[in-house]
Design a protein around this motif. Structure first.
Motif, PDB file in Angstrom:
ATOM      1  N   ILE A  23      35.149  40.514  41.147  1.00 20.96           N
ATOM      2  CA  ILE A  23      35.886  40.955  39.968  1.00 20.96           C
ATOM      3  C   ILE A  23      36.474  42.327  40.270  1.00 20.96           C
ATOM      4  CG2 ILE A  23      35.750  41.546  37.520  1.00 20.96           C
ATOM      5  CD1 ILE A  23      33.273  39.737  37.348  1.00 20.96           C
ATOM      6  N   HIS A  69      40.434  41.427  36.829  1.00 19.17           N
ATOM      7  CA  HIS A  69      40.908  40.117  37.277  1.00 19.17           C
ATOM      8  C   HIS A  69      40.117  39.699  38.514  1.00 19.17           C
ATOM      9  CE1 HIS A  69      43.350  42.990  39.622  1.00 19.17           C
ATOM     10  NE2 HIS A  69      43.215  42.101  40.586  1.00 19.17           N
ATOM     11  N   LEU A  70      40.146  38.421  38.794  1.00 18.05           N
ATOM     12  CA  LEU A  70      39.414  37.910  39.955  1.00 18.05           C
ATOM     13  C   LEU A  70      40.210  38.183  41.221  1.00 18.05           C
ATOM     14  CD1 LEU A  70      38.104  34.485  38.566  1.00 18.05           C
ATOM     15  CD2 LEU A  70      36.861  36.645  38.789  1.00 18.05           C
ATOM     16  N   ILE A  78      32.407  31.653  36.804  1.00 12.02           N
ATOM     17  CA  ILE A  78      33.150  32.137  37.968  1.00 12.02           C
ATOM     18  C   ILE A  78      32.645  31.464  39.236  1.00 12.02           C
ATOM     19  CG2 ILE A  78      33.593  34.162  39.431  1.00 12.02           C
ATOM     20  CD1 ILE A  78      33.564  35.866  36.873  1.00 12.02           C
ATOM     21  N   GLU A 104      31.563  43.388  42.225  1.00  9.50           N
ATOM     22  CA  GLU A 104      32.636  44.026  41.462  1.00  9.50           C
ATOM     23  C   GLU A 104      33.344  45.020  42.368  1.00  9.50           C
ATOM     24  OE1 GLU A 104      33.703  47.723  38.968  1.00  9.50           O
ATOM     25  OE2 GLU A 104      32.282  47.466  40.599  1.00  9.50           O
TER      26      GLU A 104
END
Lengths: 206, 322
Positions: free
Chosen positions: A190, A180-181, A115, A163
């Motif tokens: 995230i 999902h990003l 990521i 997150e």
């Protein structure tokens, strides 16, 4: 080698072989290094069988100490590989790294390192919306982290990603986050839909 | 244990090693590992030290054994002719020594068996150039630096160029390690294959020092957080010196250090300083070199290498080569 010398060579060979076969090598080095371990084990077997040389008991103890310490290590200890803060720049793609699905325009089962590398490569905006699933350690109520090694555990460094969504498990627990990003300011986070606790993986390092 | 493991190797006849010696070894090793486990319950940094210790040893030993295998090439007829020719022209041999790295896909510790063979043939000055230059000019270092800095060819060139500069200065200034002709490690008394004899000798002679070096490096690294050193980056020269200290303590393999450097939150000069000093002189190597060449040589080698690295990388950075 004399009896002690042959034994030391044999124990080292056994240690290298067992480390690879049981996956314990993943606690120490990158996966591609397993081949090097196996070749070394084969070489040490030959030495133990065919060569005579001397070794003092204290030298034998020095060589066998890392083996004994290695036997006591478990994957859960990898959380303590480094006490440093998370990196602000993700390490470059390393030897043995496969292609990054996020850079290739996909999502799916990815790592925190992928990521961050994708964020540096293509920018967070392009990554927004990609579905992802990551396994990571909880570093805070809304922070995930993993330890990254380039060669061996001595060079372990932390990478972290925030997150958004459910509060994560207590710090130090392993979780699987699906979501999902999303791009928040300059950071990629995230956006989690599900968070489930998992046991410590056999290969705790990225 | 550490002192004896580092002392000059003394042959011990098999009949002088009773079973009690082996029992003591097993007891000591088990007790030490158990004690570390207990300490780790109270001090998490002990875990970091344990992981670093075991992984440094496990990762370095294969390269040491590979170096012993490659050193066998110098015992072939062609190898002997090369060494004899080099011994006749020591200055030329010293100048060419760092170029040898270009043909040796080994990490820094793997070069030691080859250096020992050179020393035993009287190429003491060439050993200086070899150990200070070859770790930076070998193909593994060049390729991994390129992979870690794909858009900065200047970094790759500067790192390799610094290797040649350091080798030239160290070769000219530092006295070579005292020549000491030892029994040829490739020779086996029972007529066993000589190439395995070299590996066995490396195992009994150098591996204990490698374990001690790994333990020292792991302990100090666990005690000094990397962030304490990277925070000194506000002043480039101070940052470079701090990164050299970090490289010395971390003792990581030269095939990996470029990737670690690329992720360090510091500027170009400190990064280059980290990458140039590490393969040439770190704590693990210092222990190995002390075991092989003596404390006096290690101190004189370090006293020259450290300032030369700092000057060389500063020149590269300020001249815009990076």
């Amino acid at each position: 080698m004399n009896r002690n010398g042959r034994l030391v060579a044999a124990v080292l060979a056994l240690a290298f072989g067992v480390a690879v076969l049981t996956g314990r090598a993943n606690l120490l080095v990158r996966p591609w290094f397993a081949t090097v371990f196996l070749v070394s084990a084969a070489l040490l077997v030959l030495v133990a069988i065919r060569v005579k040389a001397d070794i003092t008991p204290r030298a034998a103890a020095a060589i066998l100490l890392p083996v004994a310490v290695g036997v006591t290590l478990t994957p859960t200890l990898a959380n303590h590989a480094t006490s440093d803060a998370a990196l602000t720049t993700a390490p470059a793609s390393r030897i043995g790294d496969g292609s990054n699905p996020l850079v290739a325009g996909r999502g799916g089962n990815v790592t925190l390192l992928q990521i961050l590398q994708a964020e540096q490569a293509v920018g967070g905006v392009l990554l927004a919306g990609r579905p992802v699933q990551v396994d990571a350690i909880v570093a805070g109520p809304h922070e995930l982290e993993r330890s990254v090694i380039v060669c061996c555990a001595a060079d372990a460094q932390r990478v972290a990603v925030d997150e958004e969504g459910p509060v994560l498990a207590p710090k130090g627990h392993w979780v699987r986050v699906t979501g999902h990003l999303a791009s928040v300011g300059t950071k990629t986070v995230i956006a989690a839909t599900t968070v489930t606790s998992i046991s410590t993986p056999a290969d705790p390092f990225l | 244990m550490a002192v004896d493991a580092l002392a000059p190797a003394r042959p011990v006849a098999a009949d002088q090693q009773p079973a009690a010696g082996l029992v003591r070894v097993v007891f000591f090793v088990a007790a030490a590992a158990g004690l570390l486990r207990v300490l780790a319950q109270f001090f998490p940094r002990v875990v970091a030290a344990e992981l670093a210790f075991v992984s440094l040893f496990a990762e370095s030993l294969p390269f040491l054994l590979a170096g012993a295998l490659l050193a066998n090439v110098l015992r072939t007829r062609v190898g002997q002719e090369i060494l004899t020719a080099a011994a006749r022209r020591p200055r030329l041999a010293g100048a060419l020594a760092p170029f040898a790295g270009l043909g040796l896909p080994l990490c820094d510790c793997g070069l030691l068996p080859i250096a020992r063979t050179m020393r035993n043939r009287g190429l003491d000055r060439a050993v200086n150039g070899f150990l200070s230059g070859a770790p930076l000019t070998n193909p593994i270092v060049i390729v991994t630096t390129w992979l870690a800095f794909p858009h900065s060819p200047g970094i790759v060139a500067s790192r390799v160029g610094c290797g040649f500069v350091i080798a030239a200065v160290v070769g000219a200034v530092v006295a070579g390690p005292h020549p000491r002709r030892l029994a040829d490690p490739g020779h086996d008394h029972d007529g066993q294959p000589g190439w395995l004899g070299g590996v066995a000798t490396e195992l009994s002679r150098t591996a204990p020092a490698l374990a001690v070096g790994a333990a020292l490096a792991a302990t100090i690294k666990a005690a000094i957080p990397t962030s304490a050193l990277t925070s000194l980056d506000h002043q480039p020269l101070l940052g470079a010196a701090a990164m050299m200290l970090l490289a010395f303590v971390m003792s990581i393999c030269s095939q990996a250090d470029a990737f670690v450097a690329a992720a360090l939150p510091v500027g170009t000069l400190p990064r280059l300083a980290f990458m140039v000093l590490g393969p040439v002189f770190d704590l693990r190597l210092a222990v190995l070199y002390r075991r092989e060449f003596g404390l006096r040589w290690v101190l004189s080698y370090g006293a020259v290498v450290v300032p030369v690295v700092l000057v060389a990388v500063t020149v590269c950075a300020t001249a815009g080569l990076t």
